[in-house]
Design a protein around this motif. Structure first.
Motif, PDB file in Angstrom:
ATOM      1  N   LEU A  18       0.476   6.000   1.314  1.00 57.25           N
ATOM      2  CA  LEU A  18       1.107   5.149   0.309  1.00 57.25           C
ATOM      3  C   LEU A  18       2.567   4.861   0.654  1.00 57.25           C
ATOM      4  N   PHE A  19       3.261   5.856   1.198  1.00 62.66           N
ATOM      5  CA  PHE A  19       4.643   5.652   1.615  1.00 62.66           C
ATOM      6  C   PHE A  19       4.723   4.655   2.770  1.00 62.66           C
ATOM      7  N   LEU A  20       3.812   4.764   3.735  1.00 68.73           N
ATOM      8  CA  LEU A  20       3.801   3.816   4.851  1.00 68.73           C
ATOM      9  C   LEU A  20       3.462   2.404   4.383  1.00 68.73           C
ATOM     10  N   PHE A  21       2.539   2.289   3.440  1.00 67.20           N
ATOM     11  CA  PHE A  21       2.227   0.971   2.882  1.00 67.20           C
ATOM     12  C   PHE A  21       3.449   0.394   2.159  1.00 67.20           C
ATOM     13  N   PHE A  22       4.190   1.253   1.446  1.00 70.72           N
ATOM     14  CA  PHE A  22       5.399   0.798   0.774  1.00 70.72           C
ATOM     15  C   PHE A  22       6.423   0.286   1.788  1.00 70.72           C
ATOM     16  N   LEU A  23       6.597   1.019   2.886  1.00 76.74           N
ATOM     17  CA  LEU A  23       7.537   0.583   3.917  1.00 76.74           C
ATOM     18  C   LEU A  23       7.122  -0.756   4.526  1.00 76.74           C
ATOM     19  N   ALA A  24       5.819  -0.971   4.662  1.00 74.30           N
ATOM     20  CA  ALA A  24       5.341  -2.220   5.255  1.00 74.30           C
ATOM     21  C   ALA A  24       5.502  -3.395   4.303  1.00 74.30           C
ATOM     22  N   VAL A  25       5.383  -3.153   2.997  1.00 74.30           N
ATOM     23  CA  VAL A  25       5.400  -4.241   2.017  1.00 74.30           C
ATOM     24  C   VAL A  25       6.806  -4.541   1.507  1.00 74.30           C
ATOM     25  N   ALA A  26       7.623  -3.526   1.351  1.00 72.65           N
ATOM     26  CA  ALA A  26       8.942  -3.694   0.732  1.00 72.65           C
ATOM     27  C   ALA A  26       9.828  -4.608   1.577  1.00 72.65           C
ATOM     28  N   PRO A  27      10.400  -5.622   0.963  1.00 74.04           N
ATOM     29  CA  PRO A  27      11.275  -6.514   1.729  1.00 74.04           C
ATOM     30  C   PRO A  27      12.596  -5.830   2.053  1.00 74.04           C
ATOM     31  N   GLY A  28      13.036  -6.000   3.268  1.00 72.81           N
ATOM     32  CA  GLY A  28      14.316  -5.457   3.669  1.00 72.81           C
ATOM     33  C   GLY A  28      14.290  -4.034   4.164  1.00 72.81           C
ATOM     34  N   TYR A  39       7.321  -7.866  12.846  1.00 74.04           N
ATOM     35  CA  TYR A  39       5.889  -8.142  12.702  1.00 74.04           C
ATOM     36  C   TYR A  39       5.067  -6.986  13.265  1.00 74.04           C
ATOM     37  N   TRP A  40       5.377  -6.540  14.477  1.00 73.53           N
ATOM     38  CA  TRP A  40       4.592  -5.472  15.099  1.00 73.53           C
ATOM     39  C   TRP A  40       4.797  -4.134  14.404  1.00 73.53           C
ATOM     40  N   LEU A  41       5.993  -3.883  13.930  1.00 69.64           N
ATOM     41  CA  LEU A  41       6.240  -2.647  13.205  1.00 69.64           C
ATOM     42  C   LEU A  41       5.481  -2.628  11.881  1.00 69.64           C
ATOM     43  N   THR A  42       5.420  -3.774  11.217  1.00 70.31           N
ATOM     44  CA  THR A  42       4.658  -3.872   9.970  1.00 70.31           C
ATOM     45  C   THR A  42       3.175  -3.644  10.230  1.00 70.31           C
ATOM     46  N   ILE A  43       2.645  -4.238  11.293  1.00 68.97           N
ATOM     47  CA  ILE A  43       1.236  -4.028  11.649  1.00 68.97           C
ATOM     48  C   ILE A  43       0.983  -2.554  11.963  1.00 68.97           C
ATOM     49  N   LEU A  44       1.892  -1.924  12.705  1.00 68.00           N
ATOM     50  CA  LEU A  44       1.748  -0.511  13.035  1.00 68.00           C
ATOM     51  C   LEU A  44       1.751   0.356  11.778  1.00 68.00           C
ATOM     52  N   VAL A  47      -1.648  -0.016  10.111  1.00 67.01           N
ATOM     53  CA  VAL A  47      -2.729   0.655  10.849  1.00 67.01           C
ATOM     54  C   VAL A  47      -2.654   2.162  10.670  1.00 67.01           C
ATOM     55  N   VAL A  48      -1.473   2.743  10.834  1.00 69.06           N
ATOM     56  CA  VAL A  48      -1.330   4.194  10.681  1.00 69.06           C
ATOM     57  C   VAL A  48      -1.592   4.610   9.232  1.00 69.06           C
ATOM     58  N   GLY A  49      -1.070   3.857   8.287  1.00 65.25           N
ATOM     59  CA  GLY A  49      -1.324   4.166   6.877  1.00 65.25           C
ATOM     60  C   GLY A  49      -2.800   4.031   6.519  1.00 65.25           C
ATOM     61  N   GLY A  50      -3.453   3.004   7.057  1.00 61.34           N
ATOM     62  CA  GLY A  50      -4.885   2.827   6.806  1.00 61.34           C
ATOM     63  C   GLY A  50      -5.719   3.951   7.388  1.00 61.34           C
ATOM     64  N   TYR A  51      -5.365   4.389   8.613  1.00 63.10           N
ATOM     65  CA  TYR A  51      -6.093   5.508   9.219  1.00 63.10           C
ATOM     66  C   TYR A  51      -5.911   6.789   8.407  1.00 63.10           C
ATOM     67  N   MET A  52      -4.684   7.043   7.971  1.00 61.42           N
ATOM     68  CA  MET A  52      -4.434   8.253   7.188  1.00 61.42           C
ATOM     69  C   MET A  52      -5.181   8.215   5.852  1.00 61.42           C
ATOM     70  N   PHE A  53      -5.183   7.045   5.210  1.00 63.12           N
ATOM     71  CA  PHE A  53      -5.884   6.912   3.935  1.00 63.12           C
ATOM     72  C   PHE A  53      -7.393   7.062   4.123  1.00 63.12           C
ATOM     73  N   LEU A  54      -7.940   6.436   5.148  1.00 65.11           N
ATOM     74  CA  LEU A  54      -9.378   6.523   5.412  1.00 65.11           C
ATOM     75  C   LEU A  54      -9.797   7.940   5.777  1.00 65.11           C
ATOM     76  N   SER A  55      -9.003   8.620   6.591  1.00 65.72           N
ATOM     77  CA  SER A  55      -9.357   9.993   6.960  1.00 65.72           C
ATOM     78  C   SER A  55      -9.246  10.930   5.758  1.00 65.72           C
ATOM     79  N   ALA A  56      -8.352  10.617   4.823  1.00 62.00           N
ATOM     80  CA  ALA A  56      -8.263  11.435   3.607  1.00 62.00           C
ATOM     81  C   ALA A  56      -9.476  11.217   2.717  1.00 62.00           C
ATOM     82  N   ILE A  57      -9.938   9.987   2.619  1.00 68.20           N
ATOM     83  CA  ILE A  57     -11.100   9.697   1.780  1.00 68.20           C
ATOM     84  C   ILE A  57     -12.373  10.297   2.375  1.00 68.20           C
ATOM     85  N   VAL A  58     -12.555  10.122   3.686  1.00 70.31           N
ATOM     86  CA  VAL A  58     -13.764  10.611   4.355  1.00 70.31           C
ATOM     87  C   VAL A  58     -13.719  12.127   4.526  1.00 70.31           C
TER      88      VAL A  58
END
Length: 91
Positions: A18-28, A39-44, A47-58
């Protein structure tokens, strides 16, 4: 799939994701002199936040499996030095 992520680790992964998603979405928050780098840092971060969230759910982490790390508490009747598949067990 064998679970190797414990409950405390799962909660920490969700919070970190959730913190990584916040960093990717928050302007500035993610700003550099090069817009392409943003752009690439936001994508990274996504991806890392999605992997962490998915591994926590699974409850299973591929990186933990490669490093032979297990934070999940497995129930069982054998102790850590015994081989449960040596043929001397009960049923």
């Amino acid at each position: 799939m064998v679970k190797n992520v414990g409950n405390i680790d799962r909660v920490a992964r969700v919070l970190a994701a959730l913190f990584l998603f916040f960093l990717a979405v928050a302007p500035g928050v993610v700003l550099s002199a090069d817009p392409t780098m943003d752009y690439w840092l936001t994508i990274l971060l996504y991806v890392v936040g999605g992997y962490m969230f998915l591994s926590a759910i699974v409850g299973s982490c591929l990186i933990y499996r490669m490093l032979d790390v297990d934070s999940h508490v497995h129930g069982g009747t054998y102790h850590s030095g015994e081989d449960p598949f040596d043929g001397r067990g009960g049923n």
